[in-house]
Design an enzyme around this catalytic site. Structure first.
Site, PDB file in Angstrom:
ATOM      1  CG  MET A 226      -1.874  -1.161   1.262  1.00 45.82           C
ATOM      2  SD  MET A 226      -3.067  -1.092  -0.071  1.00 45.82           S
ATOM      3  CE  MET A 226      -4.091   0.261   0.494  1.00 45.82           C
ATOM      4  CB  CYS A 227       0.372   4.509  -1.619  1.00 49.65           C
ATOM      5  SG  CYS A 227       0.121   3.770  -3.249  1.00 49.65           S
TER       6      CYS A 227
END
Length: 303
Positions: free
Chosen positions: A1-2
């Site tokens: 995930m960012c």
């Protein structure tokens, strides 16, 4: 995930200290190596600016020459949005790097998203069209389209927060929708899963970065009138009282402090719920890269 990083400040401030630690998560202390970006709303004297200085790079933030330059070149701003990317939707290309920028009501708007959206295909019939192929940019375009339909001119921060609280659940039901949004006047943050913030103000103290062996005494860099909020996916320091946002919480930050808070509960669609469960399992078992070597930096005023 960012991962996301944002700043809202009472007076123009630099983000050098926080960005120094945050950029290491782009492929060094974490695995977000699929591009990065940052946008600064240039301050007009002591007033928030409406134009944004925008940098994006498909190279990892920990190795990018542009990121290296920004660590030593303080840009003073009231509002900053930054992002390091772990690609889930869309190729690793420049047009898919966050934050994204668009003009609305004669101001730039900046948006960055952490998460992924399932079965999200809203009709876009205005002037806001994605350039890249991410679900994030699609969500940004739809938000601006609906804001433009709801207001003839730029409304107050309170009115914008109210409208966003009605629009956000329509996207958040499709998956994880942690985001930062700014138009230079304020910084909006919405949490689906992970997002937290800290308020830095007088009396300032010494802070220790989590991702770098760096300790800075903020009282030597800030005056009594300085005040700023740092918003990030995970705490950047080990010795500050970070406030974890609740799932569905939408915050508006202005003048370096929390201004408004509302809850935007959304019921996940089945595909989004399944994807979220799988993602949480993967995050729980992934291997973290080793911590970077110790380094000392000088940090200018701000956070």
């Amino acid at each position: 995930m960012c991962q996301l990083l944002g700043m809202n400040s009472h007076l123009p401030a630099s983000l050098t200290l926080s960005f120094t630690g945050f950029s290491q998560r782009g492929g060094c202390t974490d695995h977000h190596a699929d591009g990065w970006g940052i946008a600064f709303f240039e301050s007009e004297g002591d007033l928030p600016g409406k134009a944004a200085r925008h940098f994006v790079d498909k190279e990892s933030a920990s190795t990018s020459p542009i990121a290296k330059m920004l660590k030593s070149y303080p840009i003073k701003s009231h509002n900053v949005v930054a992002h390091v990317r772990k690609a889930t939707v869309g190729a690793v290309t420049l047009e898919n790097c966050h934050p994204f920028t668009r003009e609305l009501w004669g101001r730039y708007w900046v948006f960055a998203h952490n998460g992924d959206l399932k079965e999200f295909n809203p009709p876009l019939h205005g002037s806001f069209k994605p350039v890249g192929t991410t679900d994030s940019e699609l969500a940004f375009c739809w938000l601006l389209q609906e804001l433009n339909k709801s207001h003839a001119t730029v409304p107050s921060i309170e009115e914008l927060t109210h409208t966003l609280s009605e629009l956000v659940p329509k996207i958040a039901r499709h998956g994880t929708f942690n985001f930062l949004l700014s138009n230079g006047q304020a910084l909006w943050a919405h949490a689906s899963t992970k997002l937290c913030y800290v308020v830095r103000q007088h009396p300032f103290s010494e802070v220790q970065l989590k991702d770098e062996d760096v300790t800075v005494d903020l009282s030597q860099l800030n005056g009594p009138e300085d005040r700023l909020v740092i918003v990030v996916t995970e705490p950047l320091t080990t010795n500050e009282a970070w406030v974890a946002m609740e799932a569905g919480e939408l915050h508006a930050f202005a003048d370096g402090q929390p201004l408004a808070r509302t809850m935007c509960k959304a019921t996940l669609i089945a595909a989004a719920a399944a994807a979220a469960a799988q993602r949480e399992a993967e995050e729980a078992t992934r291997h973290m890269p080793p911590r970077s070597a110790a380094v000392r930096v000088a940090a200018p005023q701000g956070g």
